[in-house]
Motif scaffolding. Structure first.
Motif, PDB file in Angstrom:
ATOM      1  N   GLU A 279      -4.203   0.264 -11.386  1.00 64.05           N
ATOM      2  CA  GLU A 279      -5.061  -0.545 -10.527  1.00 64.05           C
ATOM      3  C   GLU A 279      -4.280  -1.688  -9.883  1.00 64.05           C
TER       4      GLU A 279
ATOM      5  N   SER B  89      -2.295  -0.222  -7.162  1.00 67.86           N
ATOM      6  CA  SER B  89      -3.187   0.117  -6.054  1.00 67.86           C
ATOM      7  C   SER B  89      -3.520  -1.127  -5.239  1.00 67.86           C
TER       8      SER B  89
ATOM      9  N   ASN C  23      -2.811  -1.817  -1.383  1.00 68.35           N
ATOM     10  CA  ASN C  23      -3.903  -2.239  -0.508  1.00 68.35           C
ATOM     11  C   ASN C  23      -3.478  -3.423   0.349  1.00 68.35           C
TER      12      ASN C  23
END
Length: 228
Positions: free
Chosen positions: A200, A203, A207
């Motif tokens: 995460e 990620s 992003n």
């Protein structure tokens, strides 16, 4: 009376990063400055000096740190000069991969026992832990083989069943890969490795690179993206 400061956990983690980098240097490199060390690792030089200062004075102003001596000191601080006996609980794909990893031995971590719900022989190439021991034998084997660390790679639904057995086995440290946070006790140190959280975090960084963070902030929090 002076009391010795206890270094924060992030400092201890960075010691491992420093050691890995120092081990990668060419043998011709005899000294390194905090500036060079920080630059190569994307840290702040002041942070490097502060981290090392928790454990003593290792360098000389204007000269830097002796690479050889700094490596020796970090190895000693991390306790890597001692052999640590390790057992793995849960011999699925991850457990087997860890059992077969040769890098542990180079750091003085000796995989000496494997545990699962069923026993079976394994490839002799794995080494001393060439067969799986039934999980109910864990407390007995921990004592017999003087296991210091247990690595848990069991499914989340199984972690509660073995928790009491692991924590009362006499082992002093646990590395937990199960997606269920275990807490340290007075007698057992626990480090939890949450692979989902690590993914995460990556990620999130992707992003940011995609330029979507502003859109998300505006949508979720009502913050105009031009103010970010």
């Amino acid at each position: 009376m002076n009391t010795k400061l206890i270094p924060p956990q992030p400092t201890v983690k960075r010691l491992s990063i420093y050691l890995r980098f120092l081990n990668s240097l060419n043998k011709d490199v005899k000294t390194i400055s905090s500036q060079e060390l920080a630059q190569r690792l994307a840290f702040n030089p002041a942070q490097v000096r502060k981290d090392l200062a928790y454990f003593g004075e290792f360098g000389k102003r204007g000269v830097g740190y002796s690479v050889k001596k700094l490596k020796e000191q970090i190895v000693k601080i991390l306790g890597l000069h001692k052999t640590r006996n390790v057992g793995i609980v849960g011999i699925g794909r991850l457990g087997m991969a860890l059992a077969c990893y040769s890098g542990f031995k180079k750091k003085n971590f000796k995989i000496c026992a494997l545990f699962d719900v069923a026993t079976k022989p394994l490839c002799p190439a794995i080494g001393e832990a060439s067969e799986i021991t039934e999980i109910s034998q864990l407390p007995k084997v921990v004592k017999e083989k003087e296991i210091d660390i247990l690595i848990l790679t069991v499914p989340v639904e199984a972690i509660k069943d073995i928790y009491d057995m692991v924590m009362s086995s006499g082992v002093k440290a646990v590395l937990n890969f199960a997606p269920f946070k275990l807490l340290s006790t007075e007698n057992v140190h626990v480090n939890n490795v949450d692979l989902s959280t690590e993914l995460e975090q990556l990620s999130y960084k992707l992003n940011l690179n995609d330029g979507e963070d502003g859109d998300v902030a505006e949508e979720v929090y009502g913050i105009p993206s031009q103010l970010l």
